[in-house]
Scaffold this motif. Structure first.
Motif, short mmCIF file in Angstrom:
data_model
loop_
_atom_site.label_atom_id
_atom_site.label_comp_id
_atom_site.label_asym_id
_atom_site.label_seq_id
_atom_site.Cartn_x
_atom_site.Cartn_y
_atom_site.Cartn_z
N ARG A 220 0.83 -1.20 0.00
CA ARG A 220 0.00 0.00 0.00
C ARG A 220 0.87 1.26 0.00
NH1 ARG A 220 -5.18 1.85 1.38
NH2 ARG A 220 -5.18 3.81 2.55
N LEU A 221 1.90 1.26 0.82
CA LEU A 221 2.82 2.39 0.88
C LEU A 221 3.45 2.65 -0.48
CD1 LEU A 221 4.44 4.54 2.46
CD2 LEU A 221 6.09 2.72 2.99
N MET A 222 3.89 1.59 -1.13
CA MET A 222 4.54 1.74 -2.44
C MET A 222 3.55 2.18 -3.51
SD MET A 222 7.24 -1.39 -2.10
CE MET A 222 8.37 -0.91 -3.40
N GLN A 223 2.31 1.70 -3.42
CA GLN A 223 1.29 2.15 -4.37
C GLN A 223 0.96 3.63 -4.15
OE1 GLN A 223 -1.69 -0.76 -3.33
NE2 GLN A 223 -1.29 -1.97 -5.17
N MET A 224 0.87 4.03 -2.90
CA MET A 224 0.62 5.44 -2.60
C MET A 224 1.76 6.31 -3.14
SD MET A 224 -0.93 5.39 1.27
CE MET A 224 -0.88 7.17 1.37
N GLN A 225 2.97 5.82 -2.97
CA GLN A 225 4.14 6.58 -3.42
C GLN A 225 4.10 6.74 -4.95
OE1 GLN A 225 7.16 5.53 -5.09
NE2 GLN A 225 8.54 7.14 -4.45
N ARG A 226 3.70 5.69 -5.67
CA ARG A 226 3.61 5.78 -7.14
C ARG A 226 2.50 6.75 -7.56
NH1 ARG A 226 4.81 0.33 -6.76
NH2 ARG A 226 2.65 -0.30 -6.94
N LEU A 227 1.35 6.69 -6.88
CA LEU A 227 0.26 7.62 -7.21
C LEU A 227 0.68 9.06 -6.95
CD1 LEU A 227 -2.75 5.63 -5.73
CD2 LEU A 227 -2.36 6.14 -8.15
N HIS A 228 1.40 9.26 -5.88
CA HIS A 228 1.89 10.60 -5.54
C HIS A 228 2.91 11.09 -6.58
CE1 HIS A 228 3.15 13.95 -3.04
NE2 HIS A 228 4.41 13.55 -3.16
N ARG A 229 3.85 10.23 -6.89
CA ARG A 229 4.92 10.61 -7.82
C ARG A 229 4.43 10.71 -9.27
NH1 ARG A 229 8.32 5.97 -7.89
NH2 ARG A 229 6.94 5.34 -9.56
N ASP A 230 3.73 9.69 -9.73
CA ASP A 230 3.38 9.61 -11.16
C ASP A 230 2.16 10.44 -11.54
OD1 ASP A 230 5.50 7.85 -11.25
OD2 ASP A 230 4.26 6.05 -11.47
N LEU A 231 1.19 10.53 -10.64
CA LEU A 231 -0.04 11.26 -10.97
C LEU A 231 -0.16 12.60 -10.26
CD1 LEU A 231 -2.63 8.34 -11.01
CD2 LEU A 231 -1.34 9.31 -12.92
N GLY A 232 0.79 12.88 -9.36
CA GLY A 232 0.76 14.15 -8.66
C GLY A 232 -0.31 14.25 -7.59
N LEU A 233 -0.84 13.10 -7.16
CA LEU A 233 -1.85 13.14 -6.09
C LEU A 233 -1.18 13.47 -4.77
CD1 LEU A 233 -3.97 9.94 -6.88
CD2 LEU A 233 -4.45 12.31 -7.52
N ASN A 234 -1.90 14.19 -3.91
CA ASN A 234 -1.36 14.37 -2.57
C ASN A 234 -1.56 13.05 -1.81
OD1 ASN A 234 -4.00 14.33 -1.49
ND2 ASN A 234 -4.15 16.54 -1.54
N TRP A 235 -0.98 12.95 -0.62
CA TRP A 235 -1.01 11.68 0.10
C TRP A 235 -2.42 11.28 0.49
CZ3 TRP A 235 3.01 8.80 -0.60
CH2 TRP A 235 4.23 9.40 -0.88
N THR A 236 -3.25 12.25 0.84
CA THR A 236 -4.65 11.95 1.18
C THR A 236 -5.38 11.40 -0.03
OG1 THR A 236 -4.63 13.70 2.84
CG2 THR A 236 -6.79 12.94 2.09
N GLY A 237 -5.17 12.03 -1.17
CA GLY A 237 -5.80 11.57 -2.41
C GLY A 237 -5.35 10.18 -2.80
N ALA A 238 -4.06 9.91 -2.64
CA ALA A 238 -3.54 8.58 -2.96
C ALA A 238 -4.17 7.52 -2.08
CB ALA A 238 -2.02 8.57 -2.82
N ALA A 239 -4.31 7.82 -0.78
CA ALA A 239 -4.94 6.86 0.14
C ALA A 239 -6.40 6.64 -0.24
CB ALA A 239 -4.83 7.36 1.57
N MET A 240 -7.09 7.72 -0.61
CA MET A 240 -8.50 7.60 -0.99
C MET A 240 -8.67 6.76 -2.26
SD MET A 240 -9.93 11.43 -0.15
CE MET A 240 -11.56 11.06 -0.77
N VAL A 241 -7.79 6.95 -3.23
CA VAL A 241 -7.85 6.16 -4.46
C VAL A 241 -7.69 4.67 -4.15
CG1 VAL A 241 -6.58 5.61 -6.59
CG2 VAL A 241 -7.14 7.98 -6.05
N LEU A 242 -6.72 4.34 -3.31
CA LEU A 242 -6.51 2.93 -2.96
C LEU A 242 -7.69 2.36 -2.18
CD1 LEU A 242 -2.73 2.91 -2.04
CD2 LEU A 242 -3.82 2.18 -4.17
N ASP A 243 -8.25 3.14 -1.27
CA ASP A 243 -9.42 2.68 -0.52
C ASP A 243 -10.61 2.44 -1.44
OD1 ASP A 243 -7.93 2.84 1.81
OD2 ASP A 243 -8.82 4.76 2.44
N MET A 244 -10.84 3.35 -2.38
CA MET A 244 -11.95 3.18 -3.32
C MET A 244 -11.73 1.99 -4.25
SD MET A 244 -13.30 7.01 -4.26
CE MET A 244 -11.73 7.63 -4.84
N ALA A 245 -10.50 1.81 -4.71
CA ALA A 245 -10.20 0.66 -5.57
C ALA A 245 -10.44 -0.65 -4.84
CB ALA A 245 -8.75 0.74 -6.06
N GLN A 246 -10.08 -0.69 -3.56
CA GLN A 246 -10.31 -1.90 -2.77
C GLN A 246 -11.81 -2.15 -2.60
OE1 GLN A 246 -8.66 -1.80 1.18
NE2 GLN A 246 -9.02 -3.97 1.51
#
Length: 93
Positions: free
Chosen positions: A52-78
């Motif tokens: 999860r940490l590594m997925q959040m890091q990729r969303l932050h780096r590659d898509l420019g999402l902030n950390w809250t947004g990255a966590a929300m994307v992963l929660d919604m995908a799950q």
């Protein structure tokens, strides 16, 4: 009767190992834990939390999402994956 083989990962990763794997500073990981975006188990990360940490890091780096947004994307995908699985069960698949 069908038997499923389930691979269970029992290894826990220290915070230092997790920060090295994700290439993140320790203070950032500690902040993510404080915010509830990453959960610790005995002051370590379970394999699924490291993923999860590594997925959040990729969303932050590659898509420019902030950390809250990255966590929300992963929660919604799950949640979507769980809903799809329930739908398949209801449909008889």
């Amino acid at each position: 009767m069908s038997l499923a083989i389930v691979r269970v990962e029992k290894r826990l990763y220290t915070l230092e190992q997790a920060t090295e794997a994700a290439q993140l500073p320790l203070h950032l990981l500690e902040w993510l834990v404080e915010q509830g975006f990453i959960e610790l188990e005995s002051q370590c990360l379970a394999p699924q939390q490291l993923r999860r940490l590594m997925q959040m890091q990729r969303l932050h780096r590659d898509l420019g999402l902030n950390w809250t947004g990255a966590a929300m994307v992963l929660d919604m995908a799950q949640e979507i994956a769980q809903l799809k699985a329930q739908l398949r069960v209801y449909r008889g698949f």
